[in-house]
Write an enzyme that holds these catalytic residues in place. Structure first.
Site, PDB file in Angstrom:
ATOM      1  CB  CYS A  31     -63.579   1.506 -42.840  1.00  0.00           C
ATOM      2  SG  CYS A  31     -63.025  -0.173 -42.444  1.00  0.00           S
TER       3      CYS A  31
ATOM      4  CG  HIS B 279     -66.649  -1.312 -44.528  1.00  0.00           C
ATOM      5  ND1 HIS B 279     -65.541  -0.522 -44.735  1.00  0.00           N
ATOM      6  CD2 HIS B 279     -67.723  -0.510 -44.807  1.00  0.00           C
ATOM      7  CE1 HIS B 279     -65.921   0.680 -45.146  1.00  0.00           C
ATOM      8  NE2 HIS B 279     -67.239   0.711 -45.184  1.00  0.00           N
TER       9      HIS B 279
ATOM     10  CG  ASN C 289     -69.803   3.234 -46.478  1.00  0.00           C
ATOM     11  OD1 ASN C 289     -68.776   3.064 -45.832  1.00  0.00           O
ATOM     12  ND2 ASN C 289     -70.157   2.401 -47.446  1.00  0.00           N
TER      13      ASN C 289
END
Length: 441
Positions: A73, A365, A386
């Site tokens: 991520c 994250h 995202n």
């Protein structure tokens, strides 16, 4: 002081049973929770109204990317901010950079610096806390913004079409298992060489052999990245473009050219003193590369810098604890999404500082801020890009309430241009080194 080592006897077990029986509506609650699940039973139905995905500032960023079953991520989020700028400049809305390219070089660089850390701590016992830290996660996927920025600075970038995803990059579990075993064995052998007083040449030769093996495993798993490539694309107006024989560094300089040294990571870690710069050298991934640093400030300062960035038409990287108070399917991030304390009639509240101190919180994250809803100049909710694909949230976009940002956002990355003069001055102060196991790791 309470007595220690008290066994649970029949009397105390009966007290537990009797206490449950006396709770109002205990059988009804048990039925609701067991049949619907904790989250479904605890979810606030008003969240849908609070998180209506309409924003006063809403940047056009196109389709979301998908990291799939990998922990990349931090790379996706940085490359998202770069591709948004590329798309805006060259009118290619859904252009995507190769995340696998930076991931490949991170594995090589991270192994190299891991060997440094192992050699530097070889005199410590294997159960030393720092040694255990390095051995616990030598081949992990996760990382920090500065780690991604350092890779871009050294290796450049390339289009995803030139070096596309493969089975092992989309699901890194098998590769990670092999690499963790490989690096732990290497660490053991390097420690043995130091502790048996092996000569410097033997240690150097052994380390070089080990790194060649890391490169071999990584190249077999992901494919060796090209040294040069042709940039070929059609823009949104269907005009054809071709630029041949580019290196990744040339491509970055010519087409992206973002000065990543002009950015700073602002952290909100209230378990530490504000208005200080902290470093985390234990997680640096490149020998001689970009250092991990955080300017720790109150949350209002992070929000102000983030809003200014969005107002200027730029998206930004942010680090958070995404699994807290989150609905993946609906794309909701709201500090009051699930009323666990009310559901169980148990006080589960903790301050942000306490959650960091006692390991209830973590920076798990990274995502990208692409919009904000300002009411009377105050943020009420934020638009989040995202990297979990289009089947989550609103075609991959999440809506984050402002109180979720207060509670579960720990880092934002902004240009130094958006800092005040006093904040800029803090960057020149002596930096405080954090332990490897710090809450911001």
């Amino acid at each position: 002081m309470s007595k220690l080592n008290q066994p649970l006897d029949a009397t105390e077990l009966k007290e537990l049973h009797d206490n449950l029986s006396q709770q109002p509506g205990n059988e009804l609650l048990s039925n609701i929770i067991t049949q619907n699940g904790i989250n479904q039973a605890a979810q606030d139905p008003k969240a849908a109204t609070r998180l209506d995905p309409v924003f006063s500032i809403d940047l056009d960023t196109g389709k979301v990317s998908n990291q799939k079953r990998s922990g990349r991520c931090w790379l996706f989020s940085l490359l998202n901010t770069l591709r948004h700028q590329f798309a805006k400049t060259y009118h290619v809305k859904d252009f995507e950079f190769s995340q696998k390219y930076l991931f490949f070089w991170d594995k090589i660089e991270r192994a190299n610096i891991y060997y440094d850390n192992i050699l530097a701590t070889a005199h410590k016992p294997a159960n030393d806390r720092e040694v255990e830290f390095y051995m616990s996660m030598p081949g992990e996927d996760g990382g920090q913004w500065a780690m991604a920025a350092g890779l871009v600075q050294k290796y450049g970038v390339m289009p995803a079409s030139v070096y596309p995803e493969t089975i092992n990059s989309e699901d890194t579990s098998a590769y990670d298992a092999v690499m963790n075993r490989k690096l732990r064995k290497d660490g053991m052998q390097l420690r043995q060489l130091i502790n048996t007083a092996a000569d410097d040449q033997t240690i150097t030769d052994t380390r070089k052999r080990m790194l060649k093996e890391v490169y071999q495993i990584t190249a077999y798993s992901f494919g060796e990245p090209p040294m040069k490539f042709d940039l070929e694309y059609r823009d949104d107006d269907h005009n054809y473009h071709l630029d041949q024989g580019l290196t990744p560094q040339e491509f970055y300089t010519k087409y992206v050219n973002v000065d990543l040294d002009n950015y700073v990571v602002l952290s909100n870690s209230p378990d530490k003193e504000y208005n200080q710069v902290y470093t985390l050298p234990s997680q640096d991934n490149i020998v001689g590369g970009k250092k991990i640093e955080f300017l720790n400030l109150p949350m209002k300062d992070l929000k102000q810098a983030a809003i200014q960035t969005l107002q200027n038409g730029e998206t930004l990287w942010f680090g958070n604890d995404v699994l807290q108070q989150m609905s993946r399917k609906q794309g909701y991030l709201d500090a009051n999404l699930y009323h666990y304390s009310q559901l169980f009639n148990v006080d589960l509240s903790m301050s942000k500082a306490d959650r960091l101190t006692y390991h209830e919180a973590e920076v798990s994250h990274a995502m990208t801020l692409t919009g904000v809803d300002l009411v009377n100049d105050q943020p009420t909710k934020w638009k989040v890009e995202n990297s979990w694909g289009e089947k989550t949230g609103e075609k991959g976009y999440f809506t984050m309430s402002d109180d979720w940002m207060d509670a579960y956002v720990y880092e934002v990355v902004v240009k130094k241009d958006y800092l005040t003069k006093p904040q800029l001055a803090i960057l020149d102060q002596p930096k405080i080194q954090l332990d490897p196991w710090d809450s911001l790791r």
